[in-house]
Scaffold this motif. Structure first.
Motif, PDB file in Angstrom:
ATOM      1  N   HIS A  44      43.350  73.778  37.221  1.00 48.75           N
ATOM      2  CA  HIS A  44      43.559  75.226  37.229  1.00 48.75           C
ATOM      3  C   HIS A  44      44.830  75.586  36.447  1.00 48.75           C
ATOM      4  CE1 HIS A  44      43.670  79.351  38.717  1.00 48.75           C
ATOM      5  NE2 HIS A  44      44.934  79.138  39.028  1.00 48.75           N
ATOM      6  N   THR A  45      45.909  74.832  36.698  1.00 50.08           N
ATOM      7  CA  THR A  45      47.175  75.093  35.998  1.00 50.08           C
ATOM      8  C   THR A  45      47.022  74.845  34.505  1.00 50.08           C
ATOM      9  OG1 THR A  45      48.492  74.589  37.951  1.00 50.08           O
ATOM     10  CG2 THR A  45      49.604  74.413  35.825  1.00 50.08           C
ATOM     11  N   LEU A  46      46.344  73.778  34.131  1.00 48.48           N
ATOM     12  CA  LEU A  46      46.131  73.480  32.713  1.00 48.48           C
ATOM     13  C   LEU A  46      45.342  74.600  32.029  1.00 48.48           C
ATOM     14  CD1 LEU A  46      45.384  69.683  33.079  1.00 48.48           C
ATOM     15  CD2 LEU A  46      47.386  70.699  31.936  1.00 48.48           C
ATOM     16  N   ARG A  47      44.336  75.118  32.695  1.00 52.03           N
ATOM     17  CA  ARG A  47      43.562  76.237  32.127  1.00 52.03           C
ATOM     18  C   ARG A  47      44.444  77.486  32.015  1.00 52.03           C
ATOM     19  NH1 ARG A  47      39.934  74.549  36.151  1.00 52.03           N
ATOM     20  NH2 ARG A  47      38.434  73.065  35.304  1.00 52.03           N
ATOM     21  N   TRP A  48      45.275  77.719  33.047  1.00 51.92           N
ATOM     22  CA  TRP A  48      46.168  78.877  33.028  1.00 51.92           C
ATOM     23  C   TRP A  48      47.163  78.757  31.888  1.00 51.92           C
ATOM     24  CZ3 TRP A  48      51.493  79.283  34.919  1.00 51.92           C
ATOM     25  CH2 TRP A  48      51.956  80.602  34.958  1.00 51.92           C
ATOM     26  N   TYR A  49      47.756  77.568  31.696  1.00 54.97           N
ATOM     27  CA  TYR A  49      48.679  77.355  30.575  1.00 54.97           C
ATOM     28  C   TYR A  49      48.009  77.725  29.256  1.00 54.97           C
ATOM     29  CZ  TYR A  49      52.277  74.707  33.186  1.00 54.97           C
ATOM     30  OH  TYR A  49      53.284  74.315  34.027  1.00 54.97           O
ATOM     31  N   GLU A  50      46.768  77.329  29.093  1.00 52.22           N
ATOM     32  CA  GLU A  50      46.052  77.647  27.854  1.00 52.22           C
ATOM     33  C   GLU A  50      45.823  79.150  27.744  1.00 52.22           C
ATOM     34  OE1 GLU A  50      42.153  76.127  25.339  1.00 52.22           O
ATOM     35  OE2 GLU A  50      42.218  75.761  27.502  1.00 52.22           O
ATOM     36  N   ARG A  51      45.433  79.767  28.845  1.00 52.41           N
ATOM     37  CA  ARG A  51      45.138  81.200  28.840  1.00 52.41           C
ATOM     38  C   ARG A  51      46.368  82.042  28.492  1.00 52.41           C
ATOM     39  NH1 ARG A  51      42.433  80.969  33.196  1.00 52.41           N
ATOM     40  NH2 ARG A  51      44.055  81.512  34.679  1.00 52.41           N
ATOM     41  N   ILE A  52      47.558  81.658  28.982  1.00 50.75           N
ATOM     42  CA  ILE A  52      48.755  82.466  28.720  1.00 50.75           C
ATOM     43  C   ILE A  52      49.446  82.091  27.406  1.00 50.75           C
ATOM     44  CG2 ILE A  52      49.134  82.924  31.173  1.00 50.75           C
ATOM     45  CD1 ILE A  52      51.468  80.859  31.064  1.00 50.75           C
ATOM     46  N   GLY A  53      48.907  81.079  26.712  1.00 48.72           N
ATOM     47  CA  GLY A  53      49.480  80.705  25.422  1.00 48.72           C
ATOM     48  C   GLY A  53      50.590  79.677  25.500  1.00 48.72           C
ATOM     49  N   LEU A  54      50.704  78.991  26.643  1.00 50.07           N
ATOM     50  CA  LEU A  54      51.756  77.987  26.790  1.00 50.07           C
ATOM     51  C   LEU A  54      51.381  76.670  26.121  1.00 50.07           C
ATOM     52  CD1 LEU A  54      54.537  77.378  27.890  1.00 50.07           C
ATOM     53  CD2 LEU A  54      53.497  76.889  30.100  1.00 50.07           C
ATOM     54  N   ARG A  71      49.218  64.296  21.402  1.00 49.36           N
ATOM     55  CA  ARG A  71      50.182  65.351  21.076  1.00 49.36           C
ATOM     56  C   ARG A  71      50.214  66.421  22.169  1.00 49.36           C
ATOM     57  NH1 ARG A  71      52.559  66.414  16.027  1.00 49.36           N
ATOM     58  NH2 ARG A  71      53.450  68.491  15.953  1.00 49.36           N
ATOM     59  N   ASP A  72      49.031  66.737  22.706  1.00 50.24           N
ATOM     60  CA  ASP A  72      48.965  67.695  23.814  1.00 50.24           C
ATOM     61  C   ASP A  72      49.685  67.142  25.042  1.00 50.24           C
ATOM     62  OD1 ASP A  72      47.354  69.481  22.290  1.00 50.24           O
ATOM     63  OD2 ASP A  72      45.537  68.419  22.913  1.00 50.24           O
ATOM     64  N   LEU A  73      49.509  65.842  25.309  1.00 51.21           N
ATOM     65  CA  LEU A  73      50.203  65.214  26.435  1.00 51.21           C
ATOM     66  C   LEU A  73      51.712  65.281  26.247  1.00 51.21           C
ATOM     67  CD1 LEU A  73      48.075  61.998  27.150  1.00 51.21           C
ATOM     68  CD2 LEU A  73      47.874  64.265  28.197  1.00 51.21           C
ATOM     69  N   ASP A  74      52.182  65.040  25.018  1.00 47.14           N
ATOM     70  CA  ASP A  74      53.618  65.136  24.731  1.00 47.14           C
ATOM     71  C   ASP A  74      54.121  66.563  24.995  1.00 47.14           C
ATOM     72  OD1 ASP A  74      53.623  62.473  23.951  1.00 47.14           O
ATOM     73  OD2 ASP A  74      53.673  62.917  21.799  1.00 47.14           O
ATOM     74  N   TRP A  75      53.348  67.540  24.551  1.00 49.96           N
ATOM     75  CA  TRP A  75      53.740  68.928  24.760  1.00 49.96           C
ATOM     76  C   TRP A  75      53.806  69.245  26.253  1.00 49.96           C
ATOM     77  CZ3 TRP A  75      56.277  72.745  22.847  1.00 49.96           C
ATOM     78  CH2 TRP A  75      56.161  74.009  23.416  1.00 49.96           C
ATOM     79  N   LEU A  76      52.802  68.803  27.005  1.00 50.94           N
ATOM     80  CA  LEU A  76      52.789  69.058  28.440  1.00 50.94           C
ATOM     81  C   LEU A  76      53.963  68.372  29.147  1.00 50.94           C
ATOM     82  CD1 LEU A  76      48.953  68.881  29.070  1.00 50.94           C
ATOM     83  CD2 LEU A  76      50.420  70.912  29.338  1.00 50.94           C
ATOM     84  N   VAL A  93      56.655  80.505  27.340  1.00 50.82           N
ATOM     85  CA  VAL A  93      55.606  81.037  26.453  1.00 50.82           C
ATOM     86  C   VAL A  93      56.239  81.522  25.158  1.00 50.82           C
ATOM     87  CG1 VAL A  93      53.889  82.885  26.169  1.00 50.82           C
ATOM     88  CG2 VAL A  93      54.004  81.594  28.319  1.00 50.82           C
ATOM     89  N   ARG A  94      57.377  82.177  25.253  1.00 45.18           N
ATOM     90  CA  ARG A  94      58.077  82.647  24.042  1.00 45.18           C
ATOM     91  C   ARG A  94      58.450  81.468  23.158  1.00 45.18           C
ATOM     92  NH1 ARG A  94      58.396  85.507  19.900  1.00 45.18           N
ATOM     93  NH2 ARG A  94      60.475  85.940  19.135  1.00 45.18           N
ATOM     94  N   TYR A  95      58.959  80.386  23.757  1.00 46.40           N
ATOM     95  CA  TYR A  95      59.291  79.181  23.002  1.00 46.40           C
ATOM     96  C   TYR A  95      58.043  78.648  22.296  1.00 46.40           C
ATOM     97  CZ  TYR A  95      61.078  74.606  21.792  1.00 46.40           C
ATOM     98  OH  TYR A  95      61.448  73.493  21.086  1.00 46.40           O
ATOM     99  N   ALA A  96      56.926  78.578  23.008  1.00 53.14           N
ATOM    100  CA  ALA A  96      55.674  78.089  22.426  1.00 53.14           C
ATOM    101  C   ALA A  96      55.227  78.971  21.256  1.00 53.14           C
ATOM    102  CB  ALA A  96      54.576  78.022  23.490  1.00 53.14           C
TER     103      ALA A  96
END
Length: 151
Positions: A44-54, A71-76, A93-96
């Motif tokens: 759920h958190t991973l989907r939320w991160y994607e939804r908010i642009g994180l 690369r996604d794992l490194d980012w997470l 999110v702003r940083y991303a």
């Protein structure tokens, strides 16, 4: 640059190396469940991160299932470090967003991280003061235990 930077990709000297990946590059197609297990985040958190642009754009399989890369794992892992600093989600999110915009935003990203570092250092100083009080009290009670009882 259209890809998010991770501390290792950014070449930041003091950044710790990301944890070892479960699979080598080129064989790094992880399901959301595997990423949840690896990161400790819920699906759920991973989907939320994607939804908010994180998180950056996550690839999808031909059936539409998310497929995460090393690369996604490194980012997470980096996002996890930012979370532990207490950085607000809006700032993450702003940083991303800035990272996705490219190299011309490096100064803004640095400033955001420096502000967070100041906050972390202030909290560390506060915790050191709290630790000193705890140590004093523990020593006091340890000394009281050693002292003979008086009638």
């Amino acid at each position: 640059m259209t890809v998010l930077e991770t501390p290792s990709a950014a070449g930041e000297g003091r950044a710790s190396a990301p944890p070892a990946h479960p699979r080598p590059d080129g064989q790094d197609q992880y399901s959301i469940g595997e990423v949840a297990d690896w990161t400790g985040l819920s699906a759920h958190t991973l989907r939320w991160y994607e939804r908010i642009g994180l998180t950056p754009h996550i690839d999808r399989s031909h059936t539409g299932q998310r497929r995460f890369s090393n690369r996604d794992l490194d980012w997470l892992a980096f996002v996890g470090k930012l979370r532990r600093t207490g950085m607000p989600v809006a700032d993450m999110v702003r940083y991303a967003e800035l990272a996705r915009e490219g190299d011309h935003t490096r100064e803004q990203r640095r400033e955001l991280l420096e502000s967070t570092r100041r906050d972390v250092r202030a909290r560390i100083a506060e915790l050191r003061g709290t630790l000193a009080v705890l140590d004093y009290k523990i020593d006091f009670y340890a000394g009281a235990r050693r002292a003979p009882e008086r009638a």
